[in-house]
Design a protein around this motif. Structure first.
Motif, PDB file in Angstrom:
ATOM      1  N   THR A 197      12.759  -3.043  28.139  1.00 48.91           N
ATOM      2  CA  THR A 197      12.666  -1.789  29.427  1.00 48.91           C
ATOM      3  C   THR A 197      11.462  -1.076  29.148  1.00 48.91           C
ATOM      4  OG1 THR A 197      13.830  -0.454  27.609  1.00 48.91           O
ATOM      5  CG2 THR A 197      15.289  -1.796  28.949  1.00 48.91           C
ATOM      6  N   GLU A 198      11.342   0.142  30.009  1.00 47.61           N
ATOM      7  CA  GLU A 198       9.974   0.780  29.820  1.00 47.61           C
ATOM      8  C   GLU A 198      10.088   1.441  28.311  1.00 47.61           C
ATOM      9  OE1 GLU A 198       7.483   1.254  31.782  1.00 47.61           O
ATOM     10  OE2 GLU A 198       8.104   0.445  33.561  1.00 47.61           O
ATOM     11  N   GLU A 199      11.191   2.117  27.992  1.00 51.79           N
ATOM     12  CA  GLU A 199      11.064   2.736  26.509  1.00 51.79           C
ATOM     13  C   GLU A 199      10.855   1.589  25.466  1.00 51.79           C
ATOM     14  OE1 GLU A 199      14.189   5.443  23.780  1.00 51.79           O
ATOM     15  OE2 GLU A 199      14.951   4.138  25.452  1.00 51.79           O
ATOM     16  N   ASP A 200      11.447   0.453  25.560  1.00 52.58           N
ATOM     17  CA  ASP A 200      11.313  -0.648  24.583  1.00 52.58           C
ATOM     18  C   ASP A 200       9.626  -0.975  24.630  1.00 52.58           C
ATOM     19  OD1 ASP A 200      14.035  -0.851  24.308  1.00 52.58           O
ATOM     20  OD2 ASP A 200      14.138  -2.480  25.606  1.00 52.58           O
ATOM     21  N   ALA A 201       9.248  -1.009  25.777  1.00 53.58           N
ATOM     22  CA  ALA A 201       7.602  -1.541  25.593  1.00 53.58           C
ATOM     23  C   ALA A 201       6.991  -0.515  25.143  1.00 53.58           C
ATOM     24  CB  ALA A 201       7.413  -1.712  27.270  1.00 53.58           C
ATOM     25  N   GLU A 202       7.223   0.801  25.157  1.00 49.34           N
ATOM     26  CA  GLU A 202       6.440   1.859  24.621  1.00 49.34           C
ATOM     27  C   GLU A 202       6.431   1.896  23.155  1.00 49.34           C
ATOM     28  OE1 GLU A 202       5.605   6.916  25.271  1.00 49.34           O
ATOM     29  OE2 GLU A 202       7.293   5.540  26.431  1.00 49.34           O
ATOM     30  N   LEU A 203       7.900   1.900  22.733  1.00 53.35           N
ATOM     31  CA  LEU A 203       8.163   1.890  21.152  1.00 53.35           C
ATOM     32  C   LEU A 203       7.471   0.554  20.418  1.00 53.35           C
ATOM     33  CD1 LEU A 203      11.424   3.474  21.417  1.00 53.35           C
ATOM     34  CD2 LEU A 203       9.254   4.386  20.738  1.00 53.35           C
ATOM     35  N   LEU A 204       7.517  -0.464  21.289  1.00 56.19           N
ATOM     36  CA  LEU A 204       7.239  -1.690  20.322  1.00 56.19           C
ATOM     37  C   LEU A 204       5.911  -2.120  20.690  1.00 56.19           C
ATOM     38  CD1 LEU A 204      10.587  -3.493  20.804  1.00 56.19           C
ATOM     39  CD2 LEU A 204       9.449  -2.646  18.702  1.00 56.19           C
ATOM     40  N   ASP A 205       4.958  -1.546  21.706  1.00 53.59           N
ATOM     41  CA  ASP A 205       3.689  -2.111  21.970  1.00 53.59           C
ATOM     42  C   ASP A 205       3.661  -3.233  22.605  1.00 53.59           C
ATOM     43  OD1 ASP A 205       0.744  -1.791  22.442  1.00 53.59           O
ATOM     44  OD2 ASP A 205       0.446  -2.638  20.355  1.00 53.59           O
ATOM     45  N   GLU A 206       4.796  -3.465  23.792  1.00 49.74           N
ATOM     46  CA  GLU A 206       4.755  -4.674  24.366  1.00 49.74           C
ATOM     47  C   GLU A 206       4.745  -4.288  25.843  1.00 49.74           C
ATOM     48  OE1 GLU A 206       5.073  -7.791  23.891  1.00 49.74           O
ATOM     49  OE2 GLU A 206       5.816  -8.178  21.811  1.00 49.74           O
ATOM     50  N   LYS A 207       4.724  -5.131  26.632  1.00 49.00           N
ATOM     51  CA  LYS A 207       4.506  -4.977  28.335  1.00 49.00           C
ATOM     52  C   LYS A 207       6.040  -4.889  28.749  1.00 49.00           C
ATOM     53  CE  LYS A 207       0.244  -7.026  29.169  1.00 49.00           C
ATOM     54  NZ  LYS A 207      -0.349  -8.198  29.938  1.00 49.00           N
ATOM     55  N   PRO A 208       6.502  -4.156  29.541  1.00 48.05           N
ATOM     56  CA  PRO A 208       7.712  -4.059  30.237  1.00 48.05           C
ATOM     57  C   PRO A 208       8.198  -5.252  30.548  1.00 48.05           C
ATOM     58  CG  PRO A 208       6.488  -2.214  30.948  1.00 48.05           C
ATOM     59  CD  PRO A 208       5.644  -3.044  30.201  1.00 48.05           C
ATOM     60  N   GLY A 209       9.404  -5.902  30.446  1.00 50.59           N
ATOM     61  CA  GLY A 209       9.802  -7.198  30.622  1.00 50.59           C
ATOM     62  C   GLY A 209       9.580  -8.126  29.786  1.00 50.59           C
ATOM     63  N   ALA A 210       8.570  -8.012  28.825  1.00 49.13           N
ATOM     64  CA  ALA A 210       8.424  -8.985  27.598  1.00 49.13           C
ATOM     65  C   ALA A 210       9.969  -9.328  26.901  1.00 49.13           C
ATOM     66  CB  ALA A 210       7.717  -8.379  26.505  1.00 49.13           C
ATOM     67  N   ALA A 211       9.887 -10.601  26.156  1.00 50.05           N
ATOM     68  CA  ALA A 211      11.197 -11.305  25.687  1.00 50.05           C
ATOM     69  C   ALA A 211      11.216 -10.354  24.398  1.00 50.05           C
ATOM     70  CB  ALA A 211      10.795 -12.354  25.455  1.00 50.05           C
ATOM     71  N   LEU A 212      12.641 -10.002  24.347  1.00 54.52           N
ATOM     72  CA  LEU A 212      13.040  -9.221  23.165  1.00 54.52           C
ATOM     73  C   LEU A 212      14.224 -10.184  22.699  1.00 54.52           C
ATOM     74  CD1 LEU A 212      12.833  -5.580  23.957  1.00 54.52           C
ATOM     75  CD2 LEU A 212      11.143  -6.837  22.889  1.00 54.52           C
ATOM     76  N   LEU A 213      14.347 -10.165  21.304  1.00 53.81           N
ATOM     77  CA  LEU A 213      15.638 -10.618  20.620  1.00 53.81           C
ATOM     78  C   LEU A 213      16.377  -9.304  20.332  1.00 53.81           C
ATOM     79  CD1 LEU A 213      14.047 -13.033  18.027  1.00 53.81           C
ATOM     80  CD2 LEU A 213      15.177 -13.777  19.832  1.00 53.81           C
ATOM     81  N   THR A 214      17.867  -9.556  20.491  1.00 54.14           N
ATOM     82  CA  THR A 214      18.843  -8.643  20.218  1.00 54.14           C
ATOM     83  C   THR A 214      19.880  -9.191  19.138  1.00 54.14           C
ATOM     84  OG1 THR A 214      20.490  -9.658  21.944  1.00 54.14           O
ATOM     85  CG2 THR A 214      18.747  -7.927  22.787  1.00 54.14           C
ATOM     86  N   MET A 215      20.213  -7.990  18.596  1.00 49.33           N
ATOM     87  CA  MET A 215      21.274  -8.207  17.428  1.00 49.33           C
ATOM     88  C   MET A 215      22.299  -7.217  17.276  1.00 49.33           C
ATOM     89  SD  MET A 215      21.175  -8.997  13.201  1.00 49.33           S
ATOM     90  CE  MET A 215      20.810  -7.362  12.930  1.00 49.33           C
ATOM     91  N   HIS A 216      23.601  -7.578  17.364  1.00 44.25           N
ATOM     92  CA  HIS A 216      24.802  -6.488  17.748  1.00 44.25           C
ATOM     93  C   HIS A 216      25.543  -6.919  16.200  1.00 44.25           C
ATOM     94  CE1 HIS A 216      24.564  -4.781  21.637  1.00 44.25           C
ATOM     95  NE2 HIS A 216      23.802  -6.003  21.695  1.00 44.25           N
ATOM     96  N   ARG A 217      25.523  -6.129  15.312  1.00 39.17           N
ATOM     97  CA  ARG A 217      26.340  -6.230  13.849  1.00 39.17           C
ATOM     98  C   ARG A 217      27.356  -5.449  13.602  1.00 39.17           C
ATOM     99  NH1 ARG A 217      23.102  -7.228   8.312  1.00 39.17           N
ATOM    100  NH2 ARG A 217      22.461  -9.057   9.182  1.00 39.17           N
ATOM    101  N   THR A 218      28.542  -5.723  12.984  1.00 41.52           N
ATOM    102  CA  THR A 218      29.680  -4.875  12.670  1.00 41.52           C
ATOM    103  C   THR A 218      29.965  -5.260  11.243  1.00 41.52           C
ATOM    104  OG1 THR A 218      30.907  -4.884  14.756  1.00 41.52           O
ATOM    105  CG2 THR A 218      31.899  -3.941  12.730  1.00 41.52           C
ATOM    106  N   THR A 219      29.412  -4.194  10.353  1.00 35.75           N
ATOM    107  CA  THR A 219      29.602  -4.380   8.691  1.00 35.75           C
ATOM    108  C   THR A 219      30.880  -3.811   8.197  1.00 35.75           C
ATOM    109  OG1 THR A 219      27.163  -4.373   8.749  1.00 35.75           O
ATOM    110  CG2 THR A 219      28.439  -4.249   6.885  1.00 35.75           C
ATOM    111  N   TYR A 220      31.665  -4.641   7.248  1.00 38.90           N
ATOM    112  CA  TYR A 220      32.645  -4.245   6.669  1.00 38.90           C
ATOM    113  C   TYR A 220      32.719  -4.133   5.340  1.00 38.90           C
ATOM    114  CZ  TYR A 220      34.671  -5.893  11.122  1.00 38.90           C
ATOM    115  OH  TYR A 220      34.880  -6.129  12.652  1.00 38.90           O
ATOM    116  N   ASP A 221      33.199  -2.939   4.563  1.00 41.18           N
ATOM    117  CA  ASP A 221      33.291  -3.008   3.282  1.00 41.18           C
ATOM    118  C   ASP A 221      34.359  -3.788   2.687  1.00 41.18           C
ATOM    119  OD1 ASP A 221      35.829  -1.653   3.567  1.00 41.18           O
ATOM    120  OD2 ASP A 221      34.970   0.323   3.060  1.00 41.18           O
ATOM    121  N   ASP A 222      34.610  -3.968   1.263  1.00 38.92           N
ATOM    122  CA  ASP A 222      35.506  -4.655   0.733  1.00 38.92           C
ATOM    123  C   ASP A 222      37.179  -4.246   0.944  1.00 38.92           C
ATOM    124  OD1 ASP A 222      35.512  -2.501  -0.867  1.00 38.92           O
ATOM    125  OD2 ASP A 222      35.203  -3.517  -2.880  1.00 38.92           O
ATOM    126  N   SER A 223      37.271  -3.143   1.652  1.00 40.84           N
ATOM    127  CA  SER A 223      38.466  -2.660   1.986  1.00 40.84           C
ATOM    128  C   SER A 223      38.827  -3.218   3.605  1.00 40.84           C
ATOM    129  CB  SER A 223      38.924  -1.251   1.787  1.00 40.84           C
ATOM    130  OG  SER A 223      38.049  -0.496   2.722  1.00 40.84           O
TER     131      SER A 223
END
Length: 249
Positions: A197-223
């Motif tokens: 996005t425009e915000e991504d591009a500004e923060l990552l020094d990329e062009k709008p529309g550039a390819a980005l990898l995404t990761m969503h993670r849910t982390t659990y403790d031992d309980s």
């Protein structure tokens, strides 16, 4: 390891692979294995073409393909230089900070958000905690070698940790959780891709529309409780995930 020299490139004009691709592949291999280190300068196109007995357009196409992959950069008045190669990150229960540190890099962070806020429906769902009233919201830009690499977003249950901005700049989130006595046990993770996005591009020094990898993670403790939910984006030109597969049949 001896320094790389253009004379190491061998091309087969009768082979099925295009000449520019043969050149790009071999220069890319030299970058990946360290023979061409970060910051090294390549000969200009005319000199490379003369050395390899190839046309200048062929050399230009080879260099451009490596620029597109994020392995080379053209700088006015300097020439063509090697830039930091991709961070190849294993899929495991560790933070980006931990992985960069293990690779010998010095991670840097800009903290954009670090606050406690009312828990919305999405945060309650992600943290799997009905009745949750407040969450800690984090947003950081992680860099290495002076280059932005990823935008890190996290929800944590309020009260789990209360890190200062300085702590978030100097340490990884999992390091802070472990220091607070949280016993990380397992995580569910999804990896995907999208365009910047425009915000991504500004923060990552990329062009709008550039390819980005995404990761969503849910982390659990031992309980079995969720201790953090993260949604992050990474520059595809600087980053990749490594996944090991085994045969359990």
């Amino acid at each position: 390891m001896k320094p790389w020299a253009p004379g190491e490139i061998v091309v087969d004009p009768n082979g099925p692979e295009p000449l520019y691709s043969q050149v790009a592949r071999q220069i890319g291999a030299a970058i990946e294995d360290g023979r061409l280190p970060n910051g090294a300068r390549l000969d200009n196109e005319l000199d490379l073409a003369a050395r390899l007995h190839l046309s200048r357009p062929t050399i230009r196409q080879a260099i451009q393909s490596l620029v597109n992959q994020g392995l080379l950069v053209r700088k006015r008045g300097v020439g063509t230089q090697v830039v930091r190669t991709k961070v190849a990150r294993p899929l495991r229960l560790s933070s980006l900070f931990d992985d960069l540190s293990e690779l010998g890099d010095k991670p840097e962070s800009v903290v954009l958000v670090n606050r406690v806020e009312p828990a919305g429906d999405d945060a309650i769902e992600y943290l799997e905690t009905p009745g949750l009233t407040h969450v800690r919201r984090l947003k950081r830009v992680r860099s290495t070698g002076g280059e932005p690499l990823a935008i890190m977003n996290n929800y944590l249950p309020d009260g789990l940790i209360a890190p200062a901005d300085d702590e978030l700049r100097d340490k990884g989130l999992y390091q802070l959780l472990r220091s607070a006595g949280v016993r990380l046990h397992a995580a569910q993770q999804n990896v995907g891709a999208r365009q910047a996005t425009e915000e991504d591009a500004e923060l990552l020094d990329e062009k709008p529309g550039a390819a980005l990898l995404t990761m969503h993670r849910t982390t659990y403790d031992d309980s079995g409780k969720v201790v953090e939910y993260g949604w992050h984006v990474y520059r595809a030109s600087r980053y990749s995930f490594n996944l090991s597969l085994t045969n359990n049949v």
